[in-house]
Structure formats: structure tokens, C-alpha cells
Design a protein around this motif. Structure first.
Motif, PDB file in Angstrom:
ATOM      1  N   ARG A 103      -3.224 -33.714-120.865  1.00  0.00           N
ATOM      2  CA  ARG A 103      -2.476 -32.526-121.875  1.00  0.00           C
ATOM      3  C   ARG A 103      -2.759 -33.573-122.907  1.00  0.00           C
ATOM      4  NH1 ARG A 103       2.038 -30.380-119.343  1.00  0.00           N
ATOM      5  NH2 ARG A 103       1.601 -28.341-118.660  1.00  0.00           N
ATOM      6  N   LEU A 133      -6.616 -33.402-123.916  1.00  0.00           N
ATOM      7  CA  LEU A 133      -7.146 -32.502-125.191  1.00  0.00           C
ATOM      8  C   LEU A 133      -6.649 -32.197-125.757  1.00  0.00           C
ATOM      9  CD1 LEU A 133      -6.056 -30.301-121.970  1.00  0.00           C
ATOM     10  CD2 LEU A 133      -8.267 -31.141-122.886  1.00  0.00           C
ATOM     11  N   GLY A 134      -6.191 -33.272-126.250  1.00  0.00           N
ATOM     12  CA  GLY A 134      -5.015 -33.201-127.935  1.00  0.00           C
ATOM     13  C   GLY A 134      -3.344 -32.334-127.834  1.00  0.00           C
ATOM     14  N   ILE A 135      -3.382 -31.999-126.755  1.00  0.00           N
ATOM     15  CA  ILE A 135      -2.031 -30.594-126.355  1.00  0.00           C
ATOM     16  C   ILE A 135      -0.972 -31.529-127.002  1.00  0.00           C
ATOM     17  CG2 ILE A 135      -1.005 -28.867-125.844  1.00  0.00           C
ATOM     18  CD1 ILE A 135      -2.750 -28.743-123.654  1.00  0.00           C
ATOM     19  N   ILE A 136      -1.254 -33.077-126.608  1.00  0.00           N
ATOM     20  CA  ILE A 136      -0.009 -33.457-126.542  1.00  0.00           C
ATOM     21  C   ILE A 136      -0.286 -35.063-127.236  1.00  0.00           C
ATOM     22  CG2 ILE A 136       1.816 -32.595-125.714  1.00  0.00           C
ATOM     23  CD1 ILE A 136       1.397 -35.118-123.266  1.00  0.00           C
ATOM     24  N   TRP A 185      -7.300 -37.642-129.946  1.00  0.00           N
ATOM     25  CA  TRP A 185      -6.605 -36.754-130.608  1.00  0.00           C
ATOM     26  C   TRP A 185      -7.223 -36.879-132.315  1.00  0.00           C
ATOM     27  CZ3 TRP A 185      -1.597 -34.534-131.331  1.00  0.00           C
ATOM     28  CH2 TRP A 185      -1.269 -33.847-131.962  1.00  0.00           C
TER      29      TRP A 185
END
Ligand SMILES: Nc1ncnc2c1ncn2[C@@H]1O[C@H](COP(=O)(O)OP(=O)(O)OP(=O)(O)O)[C@@H](O)[C@H]1O
Ligand SMILES: [Mg+2]
Lengths: 535, 293
Positions: free
Chosen positions: B48, B51-54, B69
Motif C-alpha cells: 500500500r 501504491l501511494g495509498i498510505i 508518494w
């Protein structure tokens, strides 16, 4: 009980144990809200208060909102009469809505989540869960009814009689059970829990609006309305128990219907058919905007229909206003004195209420983005070249457009029906209705901004925006009836906006609230851009 | 060899919980990296972050040399991702969702889409609500595999797939590998990792405990040897690095640290070898060692 319901009592006690905090909150909260305002109302009755209130509530806008009273004259309008008149319909509605949420949450929602599958693998009847949920609603509402009656009696006011108190409590309780029964039926028919909740609340809203019309035109017609069986008992005045008996019979029929429907369907399925879909997507779906429009389409369309009907129901009242005025000299004088027509006054009040309701739609849409996130729907989208900004602003844009269209259709519903029912004699044109409606646009934007702020920084708090909306709505609603201090009513955003056409348009306030809302949207974006997503 | 994914000293906390303490590894161009570890060890969290989700709390994470990010958009144009639990919009059909993902990704290969739908035996006309777990997973896989990317990130991609479908997935990944794509594959199905991965990264409690090619890792652990000799095999038991020695007549079975294999062969040849079988450790053996700590 037979096989199908085997061991429902186990589930009943299990969920009582699990939910007891919620139930205590429910009974105390709704109970105190329903019964606890007696001292406040006693304040109003001082001096000429009762007579004045009696006259105020003869106004069709008020009848449309709170319902009629059987009192023929101010002298019959006691504290008890006023209390049940102003409070009962509203409390009954609240009881219904909470029960709907409870029943769907414990039946269809658990089914959708796959919990039922697990439960059914134990020695538990196939329909035990539904019965347990319904019994719970029955139990909670009986406790609620007794609590409300007890609190009412505890104030020891002369006009709050024992029989009236019991009837008042029973009416609220029956309303809750009625809501639960309606929800249980729709939980069988609709293909998923969100649909069941939406349809149940939609039906209750529709019943409310229909009764607004029939209450003003002909109260007898309201007695064919299930909602009518709750507030037309007239506690403290006529003490009529008959509607409650009709309601009980109706509840039993609904329950039989629900259990029959449930018995005949598969778990997880509904009665509305599923069609085969497309193997390739339409071009219109292939973008973030297309996707968001598609997943919000059902909600948007249902609310828009509700808004039109609501507008039309209130609009139909205009036709009766002049007849109403000619039979009520006091009101006639009041309006001549104030220098505005009864129609204008009605428009101002009702518009505030309607646009308050329109605000729900943008909040629903903004909160939907977080709902999508919690369902882990966004991970694979975020991993593509879609930015967070795109997700956020597309969603906000959709919410605002839906809000604007909501205002348009409510205004058209109201104004169109008003003009159609009154004809040339109406001094107001469509443009006046539009002005009155769009006057409240900043409040819709403000609620959108609050929801967006929550989405960006503390998405779990998104639901609180509904709480604030309900709060403002109640303030506006009761602000007409109770004499609230200025600062207090100003805590509702709509109160800042002078209602047109009663008052003049205030450009400064219009622009200020709009700018504040835009700032909220931007702050929300800054949060959304940098917080952890769930995926 | 150019580095596609570079992770250094990566940390992430969820409140008090330290989900990632110190994660370091790389994925090189054209490499398939198996990312394995016990439940809750931080695999999905690492992915995650990639993937830049967090957002990470500390450390470096780069894909294609760009910050995961800040430059997520640039990166996302060239990656595909399949989560372990593909969740879909119930009201859309599988076909519609695949098209949507492909479009949002920036266009994919329509022919490959149709080919994969056939191969995975997916009914694209069915509403996603009606899909089984495995079928939902196929939707994610088809969308990811038909997109043209340089890096594919799979987080337990085959959970819920039947063995036949899993085999198809493995074949398709092999095709990607042969086409020079890079792949980060997190999975609990070790045979899958064993078959596909060039390199294995093992994570435990938020820390990387082992990295290397399968061969390198194997070298770190023990093989199981079956040895039959003409002379008395018992003396083998005394050699350093021999464990779990079990003897039946002149045939013995034992496990041995690989670095001592030579000593054993030398001694055995003096006894006269009748039979020598060595089974390398499976990834499972390797893994157990790390799981059990
Ligand atoms: N959003 C979150 N909030 C709080 N804790 C989290 C969150 N996401 C993950 N965790 C915790 O971080 C740790 C690592 O979780 P992660 O999902 O990365 O494990 P995993 O290696 O993918 O496990 P699995 O093999 O079960 O998929 C776990 O202890 C998990 O509970
Ligand atoms: Mg995981």
C-alpha cells in the motif's frame, strides 16, 4: 414455535446483550425528546400563550408540518392538546425511522455481510433471525412507550392526564413497531440492505408528505394513511385509541407478509429481478465521473423524485389557502397586518424546510466516497493514473450538481403545483419561487463543505454532518413554534439566511456563506490529499 | 541491472502498532520477486505504501527511481495492481469493471482482454454482486494482466482461485516475465512463488529477515539426505552439521546443513556409497524456519 423459527429467542437475547448500549440510548434519547419538553411548553402557555399558539398553528404551513388539532377553539387548546399537537407526529416519525434502521441492520444487512450464512449453519431456524429482530423492535418500543408515558405523567401537569399520557406513549411505540414491520417487508423485496433502508425511509417520507396535503385539505383522508394511525389519536383531547388498533392489525398483516416473502426466497436474494448486464462498458462509464454517476444514480434519482413529490404536496396546499383564510378571521387580520400574503409567508417557511431536506443529497454523495473507500473499492483505482484530486473533486462536483438540481426540482414541484392549483390569482410567479429556493443555495453548499471537510480529515465523522443537519432542521422546524433566543437559533446555518419572499435578499450573507463553504471544500481537499486511504 | 523498486528503511506505524519497522529490498528490471511472510507481518502495508495509498513514516520507497508518494501519478501510469480481495461494484458487470479499470489505467490491450476472459472462463455479463470470490479475483487479474505495464504488483492474487485457474495465472505471469516485465508477488501459496520467483524476500513482524534467490536461501538451510553404504553408516551421525539422524540397517536418513555436505560425501565414499539421494529444502521448509522463528 415451529422449525422455521427455532431458537429465535437465543438470537433475541444475544442481540439484546450486544446492543444494550444502543437500546438504552435509543429509549432514553427518544423518550426524553418525546416527553421531556413539558416544562418548556408550560412556559409558552403562560399569559395569552396558548391562544396565540392556537392561532399560529392554524396556519396551513404549520398544519402541513406538525398536523392538525381537534381543538375547536382556543379554550379547548390546553397544554396537553398543544403538546400532542406539536410533538406527536414528529416523535412518531423518529420512532419509525430508528426502528427501520434497526430492523434492516439486523436482518438484510447481516445477510449481505454474510453473517446470516454463519448463523444458519448452527441449529437455528431459517427465519429465526427476522423474528428475533422484529421481537426486539416490539420489545424496545413497548419499553419506550411506557417510558414516555411515565415521563409525561411525572411532570404532574393538570392537562397531562394519565390516559392521555398512556395514549401518547403508545402512539409513539406503535409508530416504531409500524416502521419495523414496513422495513421487514422491504428487506425481503429489495435486492440489498441499502435498497431496503432507502425504500423504507422513502415510503415513510412519502406518507408524511401525503398527510401534509390531506391534513390541510381533508383530515379524514389522512386516516387511510398508516402514518395517520399514529398521530391522529389526539392524546389529551379526544383520546382516540381506535387508530392504534387499526395500526396493530396492519402491523400483523405486514409481518405475515414479510415472513411469507422471506420463506419463499433464497438467502441473499430479493424479489426485484436481476437483469443480465453488458459484457463491455458503455463509453459513458469509462471515467471517474462516469463511475461515480453510475454508482450514485439510484440514490440521486430516488431523492429527486422525493423532492418533486414533496414540492408538489406542499404546492397543492396553496389552493386551499384562501378558503382557509376566509373561514378564519384572526389569521386574515394577522396577514393583512404583516403586509404579506399568506402564500408568501407559506413559501418562505416551507422553502427553508424543503431546502434543508435537499441538503441531505449532497451529504449522501460526499459520504459515499468514504463508503466506497471502506468497502475497499478504491485501491485498484488509486493504483491507476487517477489522482486523489480527481476522486475528491469529481465527487464534490457531483454532490453540488445534485444539490442544485435538487433545489430546481423542489422549486418546480412547489411552484408548479401552486400556480396550477391557484391560477391567476396567485401573486407569485415561477421566478419568485426560484428566487426563494436558490436563496438557500449557500446552506446546501455549507453542508456539502462540512461533509467534504470530514471526508478529508476525519471520514468517520462524516455521519455527524447528518446529525448537524437534523439539529438545524429541528431548530428551524421548532423555531417557528418555540420562542428561541436569537443566538440559539443562529446555530443552524439556515437561520442566517433571511427567507424570501418574506424578507429581502441579503447578498452579503449569501456570498459570505458561499465563500466559507468553498474554503471548507478546499481544506477538505488538503486533508484528502495527504491522509492514508483504506484500500 | 536497473532497479525498478527500491525500498530502504521503510517504517509505518498505525497508532501504537509498528506495522513496518525496517523494510529493505529491491526489485530489479525483469525480475520476479516473491514477497512472503506470516499473516500480519506487513506485506500488504508495504504494498500500500508502494501504491501511494498510505503514507510512510520513515525511510525511502521508490519505483522507477521516483518517490512513491510524491510522484505516484507518474508511477501509476506504468504499473498494475491486484489486491488479495478484489471488491467490486455490485451493480456493474465484470466486463464493465474490466473496461473501466483499463480505461483508468490508460488503455490496455482489448484483444488480450477478450483472450483472458475466455482463458479464465469469466462470464463478463454477470453483475459483480453475483460473482463468487474466485470470479471477483479473476476480474482484478484480467484487468491487471491486459494492461500494458512495466511493473506488476500482486498481493495474494490467486486467493480463491481453483488450481486450474491458478495454473493459468502462473502461465500468464511467466509470459510477462519472459517479456521482461518486473513483478512483485506476495503470496502464501509457496509453490506459486517457488515456480515464478527469481528472488524471495521474507518479512516477519515488519522486518525483512531474509532476501535472496531461491538457491541462495536454500544454501542457508538443510537438505534431507538418504544414504546407504556398504560399511557401517552409524559414524556419519557424529559429523558436524548432521541432524535428525535415523538409521535402518545400513541406510540412514538425516538432514544436513548444506555447507557440510562435502564432509559427508568424503566420509561416505570411504564407506562405499550404495545410494545417495539429496532433497533440497522446499520453500516451505525455509519458510517454516522463519515463521517459527
Ligand atoms: N489501516 C490499518 N490500521 C491499523 N492497523 C493496520 C492497518 N492496516 C494494517 N494494520 C496492521 O498492520 C499489520 C500488518 O498488516 P498487513 O496487512 O500488512 O499484513 P500482511 O502481511 O499483508 O498479512 P496477510 O498475510 O494476513 O495478508 C497487522 O498487524 C495489521 O493488523
Ligand atoms: Mg495482506
Amino acid at each position: 414455535m415451529n422449525e422455521k423459527f427455532a431458537r429465535w429467542s437465543t438470537l433475541f437475547f444475544l442481540s439484546l446483550k450486544r446492543d444494550w448500549k444502543k437500546i438504552v440510548f435509543w429509549v432514553l434519547g427518544l423518550g426524553l425528546f418525546s416527553a421531556g419538553f413539558v416544562p418548556a411548553f408550560e412556559e409558552i402557555t403562560k399569559g395569552q400563550g396558548l391562544a396565540a399558539m392556537f392561532e399560529t398553528l392554524q396556519n396551513p404551513a404549520m398544519i402541513a408540518m406538525v398536523g392538525p388539532t381537534p381543538a375547536q377553539s382556543a379554550s379547548e387548546y390546553t397544554l396537553g392538546a398543544m403538546y400532542s399537537h406539536e410533538m406527536l407526529l414528529f416523535c412518531a416519525l423518529c420512532a419509525m425511522i430508528i426502528s427501520v434502521l434497526h430492523v434492516v441492520g439486523h436482518t438484510r444487512k447481516e445477510e449481505d455481510l454474510g453473517l446470516t450464512e454463519l448463523v444458519r449453519s448452527f441449529q437455528i431456524g431459517r427465519q429465526a433471525n427476522s423474528l428475533a429482530a422484529m421481537m426486539q423492535v416490539l420489545f424496545i418500543n413497548i419499553v419506550l412507550a411506557l417510558f414516555v408515558s411515565g415521563v409525561l405523567m411525572s411532570f404532574g401537569a393538570d392537562a397531562i392526564t394519565v390516559e392521555g399520557s398512556l395514549l401518547f406513549g403508545a402512539s409513539v411505540g406503535i409508530a416504531g413497531i409500524l416502521g419495523g414491520a414496513i422495513a421487514l417487508v422491504l428487506a425481503q423485496i429489495m435486492p440489498a440492505s441499502s435498497g431496503a433502508t432507502g425504500a423504507s425511509l422513502g415510503i415513510i417520507g412519502l406518507l408524511y408528505i401525503i398527510r401534509a396535503g390531506t391534513d390541510v385539505s381533508n383530515v379524514d383522508l389522512s386516516m387511510i394513511n398508516p402514518l395517520g394511525w399514529t398521530y391522529l389519536t389526539y392524546p389529551f383531547v379526544e383520546n382516540n385509541w381506535v387508530p392504534l388498533i387499526i395500526a396493530l392489525i396492519f402491523i400483523i398483516i405486514m409481518m405475515i407478509l414479510a415472513f411469507t416473502l422471506e420463506g419463499a426466497r433464497d438467502m441473499g436474494a430479493g424479489y426485484l429481478p436481476e437483469r443480465e448486464g453488458r459484457s463491455h462498458a458503455k463509453r459513458s462509464l469509462l471515467s471517474v465521473r462516469g463511475l461515480f454517476t453510475k454508482i450514485n444514480k439510484g440514490v440521486i434519482i430516488s431523492w429527486l423524485i422525493a423532492f418533486v413529490i414533496m414540492g408538489a404536496a406542499y404546492g397543492s396546499i396553496y389552493g386551499d389557502m384562501q378558503t382557509f383564510l376566509s373561514s378564519n378571521e384572526m389569521m386574515q387580520q394577522m396577514f393583512t397586518h404583516a403586509g404579506i400574503s399568506i402564500e408568501e409567508s407559506f413559501t418562505g417557511t416551507i422553502m427553508m424546510v424543503m431546502i434543508g431536506l435537499v441538503s441531505i443529497l449532497p451529504i449522501v454523495i460526499v459520504n459515499k466516497l468514504f463508503a466506497e473507500e471502506s468497502r475497499m473499492h478504491l485501491g485498484q483505482i488509486i493504483a491507476t493514473k487517477v489522482t486523489r484530486g480527481q476522486l475528491y473533486w469529481t465527487n464534490i462536483g457531483l454532490a453540488i450538481v445534485a444539490g442544485v438540481v435538487g433545489i430546481v426540482v423542489s422549486v418546480i414541484g412547489l411552484g408548479g403545483t401552486a400556480i396550477a392549483s391557484v391560477g391567476d390569482k396567485l401573486t407569485m410567479g415561477m421566478a419568485d419561487f426560484f428566487a426563494a429556493g436558490f436563496n438557500f443555495l449557500p446552506s446546501v453548499l455549507f453542508f456539502t463543505g462540512l461533509a467534504a471537510l470530514a471526508l478529508g480529515w476525519a471520514p468517520k465523522l462524516g455521519k455527524l454532518v447528518y446529525v448537524y443537519l437534523t439539529y438545524s432542521f429541528l431548530l428551524n422546524y421548532f423555531g417557528n413554534i418555540l420562542d428561541l433566543p436569537e443566538w440559539f437559533s443562529k446555530t443552524a446555518i439556515q437561520s442566517w439566511i433571511p427567507p424570501m419572499p418574506i424578507e429581502e435578499f441579503d447578498a452579503f450573507i449569501f456570498i459570505t456563506i458561499t465563500v466559507i463553504s468553498i474554503v471548507l471544500l478546499i481544506i477538505g481537499y488538503l486533508g484528502y490529499k495527504r491522509r492514508d486511504l483504506l484500500a | 541491472m536497473s532497479e525498478i523498486v527500491t525500498i530502504q528503511g521503510l517504517q509505518k506505524n498505525f497508532g501504537k502498532l509498528q506495522a513496518l519497522r525496517d523494510v529493505n529490498f529491491t526489485v530489479n528490471a525483469g525480475e520476479v520477486v516473491g514477497f512472503i511472510g506470516p499473516n500480519g507481518s506487513g506485506k500488504s502495508t508495504t504494498i500500500r505504501i508502494l501504491l501511494g495509498i498510505i503514507k510512510r513514516d520513515a525511510g525511502q520507497a521508490k519505483i522507477f527511481g521516483k518517490d512513491v508518494w510524491k510522484d505516484s501519478l507518474e508511477i501509476h501510469k506504468r504499473i498494475s495492481y491486484v489486491p488479495g480481495d478484489v471488491t467490486l461494484w455490485g451493480s456493474l458487470t465484470g466486463g464493465e469493471i474490466i473496461d473501466l479499470f483499463l480505461k483508468l489505467h490508460g488503455g490496455g490491450d482489448k484483444k488480450k482482454r477478450d483472450y483472458l476472459i475466455k482463458r479464465f472462463e469469466l462470464d463478463p455479463k454477470k453483475k459483480a454482486k453475483g460473482y463468487s470470490k474466485g470470479n471477483r479475483q479473476k476480474v482484478g487479474l484480467i484487468a491487471a494482466l491486459s494492461a500494458d505495464s512495466d511493473l506488476y504488483i500482486f498481493d495474494e492474487p490467486t486467493s480463491g482461485l481453483d488450481p486450474l485457474m491458478e495454473a493459468i495465472f502462473q502461465e500468464e505471469v511467466e509470459k510477462l516475465k519472459n517479456a521482461g516485465k518486473s513483478i512483485l508477488l506476495s503470496s502464501h501459496i509457496l509453490s506459486e512463488v517457488e515456480r515464478l520467483a527469481d528472488k524471495v524476500v521474507i518479512i516477519r513482524q515488519g522486518e525483512i529477515v531474509e532476501t535472496g534467490t531461491l538457491d541462495e536461501l536454500r544454501h542457508l538451510t538443510r537438505s534431507t539426505v538418504t544414504l546407504a553404504t556398504e560399511g557401517d553408516v552409524t559414524e556419519i551421525a557424529a559429523i558436524d552439521g548432521v541432524f535428525d539422524f535415523q538409521q535402518k540397517d545400513n541406510e540412514a536418513t538425516f538432514s544436513v546443513d548444506n555447507q557440510y555436505l562435502n564432509d559427508i560425501l568424503a566420509r561416505a565414499s570411504k564407506l562405499g556409497v550404495k545410494k545417495f539421494e539429496s532433497v533440497p529444502p522446499t520453500l516451505e521448509d525455509l519458510f517454516m524456519r522463519h515463521y517459527e522463528g
